[in-house]
Motif scaffolding. Structure first.
Motif, mmCIF file in Angstrom:
data_model
loop_
_atom_site.group_PDB
_atom_site.id
_atom_site.type_symbol
_atom_site.label_atom_id
_atom_site.label_comp_id
_atom_site.label_asym_id
_atom_site.label_seq_id
_atom_site.Cartn_x
_atom_site.Cartn_y
_atom_site.Cartn_z
ATOM 1 N N ASP A 20 0.828 -1.202 0.000
ATOM 2 C CA ASP A 20 0.000 0.000 0.000
ATOM 3 C C ASP A 20 0.870 1.262 0.000
ATOM 4 O OD1 ASP A 20 -2.282 1.585 0.019
ATOM 5 O OD2 ASP A 20 -2.452 1.571 2.198
ATOM 6 N N ASP A 110 4.389 11.553 0.518
ATOM 7 C CA ASP A 110 3.164 11.352 1.301
ATOM 8 C C ASP A 110 2.854 12.596 2.127
ATOM 9 O OD1 ASP A 110 5.508 10.711 2.703
ATOM 10 O OD2 ASP A 110 4.491 9.378 4.099
ATOM 11 N N PHE A 133 0.402 12.334 -2.044
ATOM 12 C CA PHE A 133 -0.506 11.213 -1.805
ATOM 13 C C PHE A 133 -0.930 11.204 -0.339
ATOM 14 C CE2 PHE A 133 2.216 10.193 -5.310
ATOM 15 C CZ PHE A 133 1.418 9.526 -6.224
ATOM 16 N N HIS A 134 -2.141 10.746 -0.090
ATOM 17 C CA HIS A 134 -2.637 10.584 1.282
ATOM 18 C C HIS A 134 -2.403 9.145 1.725
ATOM 19 C CE1 HIS A 134 -4.402 14.558 1.623
ATOM 20 N NE2 HIS A 134 -4.919 14.417 0.419
ATOM 21 N N THR A 139 -9.097 7.017 4.975
ATOM 22 C CA THR A 139 -10.083 7.553 4.040
ATOM 23 C C THR A 139 -9.418 8.440 2.995
ATOM 24 O OG1 THR A 139 -10.452 9.459 5.473
ATOM 25 C CG2 THR A 139 -11.884 7.548 5.803
ATOM 26 N N ASN A 140 -10.165 8.714 1.945
ATOM 27 C CA ASN A 140 -9.743 9.687 0.942
ATOM 28 C C ASN A 140 -10.453 11.002 1.249
ATOM 29 O OD1 ASN A 140 -9.411 11.310 -1.339
ATOM 30 N ND2 ASN A 140 -9.438 9.566 -2.735
ATOM 31 N N ASP A 142 -11.207 13.434 -0.421
ATOM 32 C CA ASP A 142 -12.156 13.843 -1.466
ATOM 33 C C ASP A 142 -13.491 13.115 -1.362
ATOM 34 O OD1 ASP A 142 -10.272 15.568 -2.539
ATOM 35 O OD2 ASP A 142 -9.478 14.060 -3.918
ATOM 36 N N ASP A 143 -13.518 12.010 -0.618
ATOM 37 C CA ASP A 143 -14.743 11.219 -0.510
ATOM 38 C C ASP A 143 -15.576 11.558 0.718
ATOM 39 O OD1 ASP A 143 -13.936 9.895 -2.780
ATOM 40 O OD2 ASP A 143 -13.091 8.174 -1.708
ATOM 41 N N GLU A 169 -11.369 2.641 0.513
ATOM 42 C CA GLU A 169 -10.749 2.120 -0.696
ATOM 43 C C GLU A 169 -9.827 0.948 -0.360
ATOM 44 O OE1 GLU A 169 -8.603 5.420 -2.190
ATOM 45 O OE2 GLU A 169 -10.350 6.472 -2.986
ATOM 46 N N SER A 171 -6.254 -1.084 -0.791
ATOM 47 C CA SER A 171 -4.886 -0.579 -0.759
ATOM 48 C C SER A 171 -4.390 -0.278 -2.165
ATOM 49 C CB SER A 171 -3.956 -1.610 -0.104
ATOM 50 O OG SER A 171 -4.379 -1.886 1.214
ATOM 51 N N LYS A 268 -5.219 1.027 5.942
ATOM 52 C CA LYS A 268 -6.146 0.349 5.031
ATOM 53 C C LYS A 268 -5.987 -1.165 5.116
ATOM 54 C CE LYS A 268 -6.516 4.037 1.572
ATOM 55 N NZ LYS A 268 -6.199 4.414 0.178
ATOM 56 N N GLU A 298 -7.682 8.308 12.719
ATOM 57 C CA GLU A 298 -8.072 9.103 11.549
ATOM 58 C C GLU A 298 -8.644 10.446 11.979
ATOM 59 O OE1 GLU A 298 -8.695 8.631 7.134
ATOM 60 O OE2 GLU A 298 -7.422 7.741 8.673
#
Length: 436
Positions: A20, A110, A133-134, A139-140, A142-143, A169, A171, A268, A298
């Protein structure tokens, strides 16, 4: 891929793993040969206002082991790991200059979520061609059904929205190492020395205390072994909710936090392995509670991102007007010499091993703030110096919480430390173990 494929830098901060790892995956997918770089920023090596070096000996040892493990795995794929210390911009520029013109070298990195790390990101973004990158989040962003600036103040509301509206999501895909040439590309002489450097050598490694709750060995290999053992080999995960307030031994809690803090283990992967375990073995309150704890992690990242520098201010994210102090009582707390047996036992475990249970952390923090009247920021800085699993978001978020300047809806709650000891160490075994 040709041996003449262009170099690119994969700057890893707290994603020290191959599984991941979207930075490495994207770098190779886009046709570059990666050089993996880890930089210990100057502030980690210098004394803070309290006189502590943020990268203390326990954290340093764990970081060294994690980098050794990562370097070994990368070497198997013909990829070099460079270890540097100092100003981030200067060190990245040093690597770029050795590879070619800085403006022509691609950088993959990252994201971080605490204020000082994000300040560095802004400087990096202005100086280099970087793709972010996250990789540390479950979580993302954007979601999410809310913006970062509108992150719910209360964890229960945050958790409810994530569980109701967000799909976690899978990995990142594994990097296609076969795309790299089997012939190792030579690094310039100016970079060769950094492929051998590590944050400390053998003489700096601390002896391990035989009373330690768990033999923490850094690195992705150890983290995956722990995940497999805790879920699939022993199924201790099925009783986590009942045992999580334990104090002695390796299996009362997951012990994932140290691996998550350096990114040796992906949140993840933890999430999806728990879900797979629930499908194939059993789903109960305990298996859910591990996910619950990952969601707390998180939550504190989004809170740090939302509140920026205020997470580190005396009045915390609530901007409370407070007057704080430190005196000889802080030193007694730090050394485990307060005279309160439960507090002293926990602090001695921390000092000897770099680890303390969650139950212990809440009690020693409450005692420092509410019984001794000391500056919570000094306690947070000492945890930063000592804890194997330190990360700024969780550490300062939890200290805000205990000090009554954070996300606790019952702000200022004080733990009855003696009562807690009676409840969680009824026979006095833990106190006896660490107050011998």
């Amino acid at each position: 891929m040709s041996t003449h494929s262009p170099w690119a830098i994969v700057w890893l901060r707290h994603s020290l793993r191959l599984h991941d790892n979207p930075m490495i995956e994207r770098c190779i997918h886009e046709g570059y040969r990666p050089i993996v770089v880890y930089i210990t920023p100057s502030r980690e090596l210098e004394s803070d206002r309290w006189g502590f070096t943020p990268l203390g000996p326990h954290r340093k040892r764990f970081l060294m082991e994690s980098l050794i493990d990562l370097r070994s795995q990368l070497n198997d794929h013909g990829v070099k790991l460079l270890y540097l210390e100092g100003d981030v911009i200067e060190e990245l520029s040093r690597v770029c200059n050795a590879l070619g013109a800085p403006e022509s070298v691609k950088l993959y990195a990252d994201r971080e979520y605490a204020y000082f790390d994000q300040k560095i990101e802004a400087e990096v973004e202005a100086a280099f061609d970087v793709t972010w990158f996250h990789a540390q989040l479950l979580t993302n962003p954007d979601d999410l059904p809310f913006s970062v600036t509108a992150t719910p103040h209360i964890f229960t509301k945050f958790r409810g929205k994530i569980e109701k509206y967000v799909t976690i999501e899978t990995s990142a895909e594994e990097a296609q190492w076969s795309k790299l040439s089997q012939q190792e590309a030579a690094l310039s002489a100016s970079l060769q020395e950094y492929t051998k450097a590590l944050p400390c050598d053998a003489k700096d490694t601390l002896p391990k205390d035989n009373r330690q709750a768990f033999d923490f060995c850094g690195g992705e290999t150890a983290s995956l072994a722990r995940l497999k053992d805790y879920l699939w080999n022993t199924e201790y995960v099925t009783t986590y909710k009942e045992t999580r307030n334990g104090l002695i031994g390796p299996d009362y809690s997951t012990k994932f936090s140290a691996y998550l803090s350096l990114g040796c283990l992906s949140p993840k992967l933890v999430y999806h392995e728990i879900k797979r375990f629930e499908e194939e073995v059993v789903a109960n309150q305990s298996t859910y509670w591990v996910i619950f704890e990952v969601l707390w992690r998180e939550f504190f990242r989004y809170i740090a991102w939302q509140h920026g520098r205020h997470l580190f201010w005396p009045g915390g994210i609530q901007h409370k007007p407070v007057k704080l102090r430190t005196n000889h009582q802080f030193e007694a707390w730090r050394k485990g010499e307060t005279g309160q047996p439960f507090v002293d036992a926990n602090m001695r475990e921390l000092n000897a091993t770099g680890f303390m249970s969650n139950r212990g952390r809440q009690n020693v923090a409450s005692y420092l703030v509410h019984d001794l009247g000391q500056d919570w920021r000094a306690g947070a800085a000492y945890f930063e110096h000592q804890l194997l699993d330190y990360d700024p978001c969780s550490n300062y978020g939890n200290w805000n919480y205990i000090a009554g300047v954070g996300n606790d809806p019952r702000a200022g709650r004080k733990f009855n430390v003696a009562g807690q000891a009676e409840r969680y160490d009824a026979q006095g075994e833990y106190i006896h173990l660490w107050n011998e």
